[in-house]
Design an enzyme around this catalytic site. Structure first.
Site, PDB file in Angstrom:
ATOM      1  CG  HIS A  65      -1.823  -1.205   1.269  1.00 19.48           C
ATOM      2  ND1 HIS A  65      -2.621  -1.508   2.360  1.00 19.48           N
ATOM      3  CD2 HIS A  65      -2.047  -2.198   0.372  1.00 19.48           C
ATOM      4  CE1 HIS A  65      -3.290  -2.614   2.123  1.00 19.48           C
ATOM      5  NE2 HIS A  65      -2.946  -3.063   0.928  1.00 19.48           N
ATOM      6  CD  GLU A  86      -6.371  -4.059   8.692  1.00 16.85           C
ATOM      7  OE1 GLU A  86      -6.615  -3.452   7.632  1.00 16.85           O
ATOM      8  OE2 GLU A  86      -5.272  -4.588   8.925  1.00 16.85           O
ATOM      9  CG  ASP A 115      -4.891  -5.675  -0.284  1.00 16.55           C
ATOM     10  OD1 ASP A 115      -5.495  -6.540  -0.940  1.00 16.55           O
ATOM     11  OD2 ASP A 115      -3.699  -5.356  -0.502  1.00 16.55           O
ATOM     12  CG  HIS A 133      -5.804  -7.300   5.649  1.00 15.19           C
ATOM     13  ND1 HIS A 133      -4.887  -6.346   5.244  1.00 15.19           N
ATOM     14  CD2 HIS A 133      -5.538  -8.401   4.909  1.00 15.19           C
ATOM     15  CE1 HIS A 133      -4.089  -6.864   4.322  1.00 15.19           C
ATOM     16  NE2 HIS A 133      -4.471  -8.090   4.096  1.00 15.19           N
TER      17      HIS A 133
END
Length: 411
Positions: free
Chosen positions: A191, A241, A273, A277
């Site tokens: 990222h 997250e 992503d 997660h």
């Protein structure tokens, strides 16, 4: 004889440290025995037996014994560790189901950037810069702040390794928790790399100022109040997250509206992503609730009575002491991440973990459950009140600050 052996052992230890090899008798060098190649220890059985060495040094020679020794470390939260270890097979599944396959089949930053080895690299770069020029300075500042947050990844992996029962004590430990930690980190690492290169190629930022900010943030560290407790750690990561997914997703929407389809795609893949997660960490908490609902509710309630600390809270470029506060205010004004999002995340977690229908709780557990189930609505009311107040101030006079990240331009 014992005295002779102790003196000789001192020489042996000096040799193991690589500092006395020039003064070691030839006969000793010829007779030395390497017990464990991974630890690079040389022992002469005529000088000290393996048992004597272990008694004095307190360590074993082989890696297997080292792993066992590390597992015997006293824990601050033995019950929590027991619970964590109980559902390790499920973590093993998460490694396979949630994390993407490493290597060629996994997306990489270069997939979304101009290939400077191709003949048309200049045209691709010009196209990227033209689209990037459509993005406002406000969006750019939020994007930079998000990128700086991602680039502080070493701090977050360090945090994961403080959660008791979930750490990677050797760096290559083959437990499900250690493999999850390393796999998660390898995915997150993309990222910051991608956003950093996009900003560099865009040509509108002072990359050195940004790099200084990243270094400061990693140096300053980060303390979310997990206190080595895996329960606290996974409540925090479940929250964070989702917060990161929301932020990247909203920046992507703004980029698309501004006409930068490249940045929109970049933010979307990163948000994807974070979403995967998020599901894993929330699954971990669900498993804890099945085994120790009272313990988890106590931790969750305690954390909510405080405040979830954002990972970039100690951000600074060395000049602006209020950099994080200023960056956050722009994010809130653009509706990238707001107090209402904070309330929504709490609501999402309460519903995801189905706290309202938890049974078999103690009286204290029931109190915590009731508190947590009522909390989202309370936070939403406070958030709306706070945002209305901020909007009124902004309508009168939009606050502006200069940012070294964009060469002192104001937004």
């Amino acid at each position: 004889m014992a005295f002779k052996r102790n003196i000789a052992l001192g020489s042996l230890l000096a040799f193991a440290n690589g500092r006395a090899s020039a003064f070691t008798p030839t006969s000793f060098l010829q007779n030395r025995e390497r017990i464990d190649s991974s630890l690079q220890i040389a022992v002469d059985p005529e000088v000290a037996t393996k048992k004597e060495y272990q008694d004095i040094c307190g360590v074993s020679f082989d890696s297997k014994s080292l792993d066992e020794r590390l597992k015997k470390t006293n824990f601050l939260y033995p019950k929590h560790v027991e619970v964590i270890e109980d559902f390790e097979p499920i973590v093993d599944e998460m490694v396979d189901k949630i994390l993407l396959e490493t290597g060629e089949k996994s997306w990489q930053p270069q997939d979304y950037l101009p290939d400077l080895t191709k003949d048309n690299w200049l045209e691709e770069t010009k196209e990227l810069r033209e689209m990037a020029s459509q993005v406002s300075d406000d969006i750019l500042v939020v994007l930079i702040g998000d990128m700086v947050t991602e680039e502080a990844l070493p701090t977050y992996q360090t945090l994961l390794n403080t959660f008791e029962g979930c750490d990677d004590p050797t760096g290559t430990t083959d437990s499900a928790w250690a493999r999850w930690s390393r796999g998660w980190t390898s995915e997150e690492n993309r990222h910051g790399d991608l956003l950093n290169k996009y900003l560099y190629l865009g040509g509108r930022c002072d990359m050195r100022s940004i790099e200084v900010t990243i270094q400061h943030l990693i140096t300053n560290g980060f303390n979310p109040g997990a206190e080595k407790d895996p329960y606290r750690g996974f409540v925090y990561t479940s929250f964070q997250e989702r917060a990161t997914k929301i932020s990247h997703g909203n920046v992507g929407k703004l980029a698309r509206e501004a006409g930068d389809k490249n940045l929109s795609k970049i933010c979307a893949i990163i948000a994807g992503d974070e979403g995967r997660h998020e599901k894993a960490y929330q699954k971990f908490v669900s498993e804890i609730l099945k085994r120790d609902p009272d313990g988890l509710l106590k931790v969750f309630g305690d954390m909510m009575r405080g405040q979830i600390v954002m990972p970039a809270e100690l951000m600074t470029d060395g000049k602006d002491a209020k950099l994080y506060e200023n960056f956050s205010s722009v994010a809130q004004r653009l509706n990238v991440y707001t107090a209402l999002d904070y309330a929504e995340i709490i609501d999402h977690l309460v519903k995801t973990w189905d706290l309202e229908h938890l049974e078999g709780l103690s009286s204290e557990g029931e109190k915590e459950r009731d508190y947590l189930c009522k909390l989202p609505e309370r936070y939403k009311k406070l958030a709306i009140r706070s945002m209305n107040k901020s909007k009124k101030i902004s309508d009168d006079e939009i606050p502006t600050n200069s940012y070294n990240w964009i060469y002192g331009r104001k937004c």
